[in-house]
Design a protein around this motif. Structure first.
Motif, PDB file in Angstrom:
ATOM      1  N   ALA A 169       0.886  -1.413  -0.094  1.00  0.00           N
ATOM      2  CA  ALA A 169      -0.137   0.087   0.071  1.00  0.00           C
ATOM      3  C   ALA A 169       0.901   1.256   0.008  1.00  0.00           C
ATOM      4  CB  ALA A 169      -0.852  -0.015   1.271  1.00  0.00           C
ATOM      5  N   HIS A 170       2.066   1.366   0.898  1.00  0.00           N
ATOM      6  CA  HIS A 170       2.903   2.659   0.831  1.00  0.00           C
ATOM      7  C   HIS A 170       3.535   2.603  -0.439  1.00  0.00           C
ATOM      8  CE1 HIS A 170       5.868   5.096   2.262  1.00  0.00           C
ATOM      9  NE2 HIS A 170       6.745   4.291   1.833  1.00  0.00           N
ATOM     10  N   LYS A 171       3.884   1.371  -1.176  1.00  0.00           N
ATOM     11  CA  LYS A 171       4.724   1.391  -2.414  1.00  0.00           C
ATOM     12  C   LYS A 171       3.763   2.023  -3.508  1.00  0.00           C
ATOM     13  CE  LYS A 171       8.754  -0.356  -1.424  1.00  0.00           C
ATOM     14  NZ  LYS A 171       9.916   0.423  -1.612  1.00  0.00           N
ATOM     15  N   VAL A 172       2.582   1.882  -3.404  1.00  0.00           N
ATOM     16  CA  VAL A 172       1.774   2.404  -4.419  1.00  0.00           C
ATOM     17  C   VAL A 172       0.937   3.860  -4.051  1.00  0.00           C
ATOM     18  CG1 VAL A 172       1.195   0.095  -5.557  1.00  0.00           C
ATOM     19  CG2 VAL A 172      -0.259   1.267  -3.651  1.00  0.00           C
ATOM     20  N   GLY A 173       1.550   4.261  -3.242  1.00  0.00           N
ATOM     21  CA  GLY A 173       0.932   5.599  -2.886  1.00  0.00           C
ATOM     22  C   GLY A 173      -0.121   5.931  -1.743  1.00  0.00           C
ATOM     23  N   GLN A 174      -0.316   4.794  -0.982  1.00  0.00           N
ATOM     24  CA  GLN A 174      -1.517   4.494  -0.139  1.00  0.00           C
ATOM     25  C   GLN A 174      -0.923   4.352   1.181  1.00  0.00           C
ATOM     26  OE1 GLN A 174      -4.610   4.920  -1.064  1.00  0.00           O
ATOM     27  NE2 GLN A 174      -4.347   4.740  -3.169  1.00  0.00           N
ATOM     28  N   SER A 175      -0.216   5.620   1.564  1.00  0.00           N
ATOM     29  CA  SER A 175       0.628   5.684   3.015  1.00  0.00           C
ATOM     30  C   SER A 175      -0.528   5.294   4.284  1.00  0.00           C
ATOM     31  CB  SER A 175       1.341   6.648   2.977  1.00  0.00           C
ATOM     32  OG  SER A 175       2.335   6.635   2.142  1.00  0.00           O
ATOM     33  N   ALA A 176      -1.661   6.121   4.065  1.00  0.00           N
ATOM     34  CA  ALA A 176      -2.559   6.336   5.178  1.00  0.00           C
ATOM     35  C   ALA A 176      -3.107   4.887   5.487  1.00  0.00           C
ATOM     36  CB  ALA A 176      -3.546   7.322   4.859  1.00  0.00           C
ATOM     37  N   ARG A 187       7.124  -0.364   9.624  1.00  0.00           N
ATOM     38  CA  ARG A 187       6.813   1.097  10.326  1.00  0.00           C
ATOM     39  C   ARG A 187       7.555   2.056   9.773  1.00  0.00           C
ATOM     40  NH1 ARG A 187       2.406   0.407  13.517  1.00  0.00           N
ATOM     41  NH2 ARG A 187       2.212  -1.664  14.441  1.00  0.00           N
ATOM     42  N   GLN A 188       8.971   1.849   9.971  1.00  0.00           N
ATOM     43  CA  GLN A 188      10.020   2.696   9.778  1.00  0.00           C
ATOM     44  C   GLN A 188      10.002   3.026   8.047  1.00  0.00           C
ATOM     45  OE1 GLN A 188      13.723   1.065  10.692  1.00  0.00           O
ATOM     46  NE2 GLN A 188      13.390   1.406  12.882  1.00  0.00           N
ATOM     47  N   VAL A 189       9.719   2.243   7.338  1.00  0.00           N
ATOM     48  CA  VAL A 189       9.615   2.440   5.721  1.00  0.00           C
ATOM     49  C   VAL A 189       8.555   3.240   5.518  1.00  0.00           C
ATOM     50  CG1 VAL A 189       9.428   1.567   3.464  1.00  0.00           C
ATOM     51  CG2 VAL A 189      10.572   0.252   5.033  1.00  0.00           C
ATOM     52  N   ILE A 190       7.303   3.371   6.311  1.00  0.00           N
ATOM     53  CA  ILE A 190       6.057   4.108   5.601  1.00  0.00           C
ATOM     54  C   ILE A 190       6.245   5.342   6.683  1.00  0.00           C
ATOM     55  CG2 ILE A 190       4.863   2.142   5.103  1.00  0.00           C
ATOM     56  CD1 ILE A 190       3.288   2.109   7.681  1.00  0.00           C
ATOM     57  N   GLY A 191       7.150   5.492   7.607  1.00  0.00           N
ATOM     58  CA  GLY A 191       7.492   6.826   8.115  1.00  0.00           C
ATOM     59  C   GLY A 191       6.478   6.910   9.334  1.00  0.00           C
ATOM     60  N   GLU A 192       6.060   5.767   9.959  1.00  0.00           N
ATOM     61  CA  GLU A 192       5.337   5.929  11.104  1.00  0.00           C
ATOM     62  C   GLU A 192       5.838   6.063  12.423  1.00  0.00           C
ATOM     63  OE1 GLU A 192       2.768   2.278  12.638  1.00  0.00           O
ATOM     64  OE2 GLU A 192       1.120   3.404  11.293  1.00  0.00           O
TER      65      GLU A 192
END
Length: 219
Positions: free
Chosen positions: A184-191, A214-219
């Motif tokens: 999801a993060h990789k396709v721009g759906q970070s939330a 969590r680190q990758v998606i910046g949480e």
């Protein structure tokens, strides 16, 4: 069951019912008439497997292969036993040989796909999962396997499309939810990635992977 005409079917039903004594007695009575059939030895082996005796099961599965080399059900079951015992290379050989049999190959292909995925051979696994999913589009486990293999291949958009067809009950599992969150993060759906990650059940080593995501998606 009482009217069943197939004695081999009756034998295996007795073993499924945990009536191993009668099951093996029936096997003995069928020896003279059925010893040249690979199905006979395969069923005898399966009775031993259900009884928990994997060594005897392997012996009789191999007997089925003596009668009919490359007999697919026996090769698949040998592959499963080796995989359960951590002998993955032997499992891989047996499952690949079973695919060459040409008939009854859906089950060994299923087992092979998950074995390949476990060892990070994602591209090869994806090919098997895609073929199986086309044959059984309602099988959620196959869909999840395809999604995971595509994600591990870096094919994020394709993976995201497949993950979105996986039911919520599977998404909560760590072996599905964690890779779905990363995808999801990789396709721009970070939330959405954060929501998926929060709803995924993790334990043990999975928590380390979850922390990495969590680190990758910046949480």
């Amino acid at each position: 069951i009482a009217q069943m005409k197939d004695p081999l079917g009756e034998m295996i039903l007795k073993c499924y019912g945990r009536d191993f004594e009668d099951g093996f007695k029936l096997a003995e009575s069928l020896f003279e008439t059925h010893q040249n059939l690979p199905t006979y030895w395969n069923q005898v082996a399966t009775c031993h497997l259900m009884q928990g005796n994997e060594r005897k099961a392997l012996l009789f599965y191999n007997k089925a292969l003596e009668v009919t080399p490359n007999y697919v059900p026996a090769l698949n079951n040998i592959g499963v036993i080796y995989a359960k015992g951590g002998q993955d290379q032997k499992s891989l050989v047996a499952l690949q040989k079973s695919l060459a049999g040409g008939k009854f190959t859906k089950t060994p292909r299923y087992n092979l796909a998950f074995l390949l995925l476990r060892y990070g051979l994602a591209e090869e696994a994806a090919g098997h999962f895609r073929g199986l999913s086309e044959e059984a589009p309602q099988d959620a486990e196959l869909r999840a396997g395809l999604a995971n293999s595509l994600a591990l291949s870096g094919r994020w958009q394709d993976a995201w499309e497949q993950f979105n067809q996986v039911p919520d009950s599977l998404r909560r599992r760590s072996d599905v939810g964690l890779n779905m969150a990363l995808t999801a993060h990789k396709v721009g759906q970070s939330a959405m990635a954060k929501n998926i990650l929060d709803s995924t059940e993790t334990s043990g080593a999975d928590r380390t992977y979850a922390d990495d995501i969590r680190q990758v998606i910046g949480e």
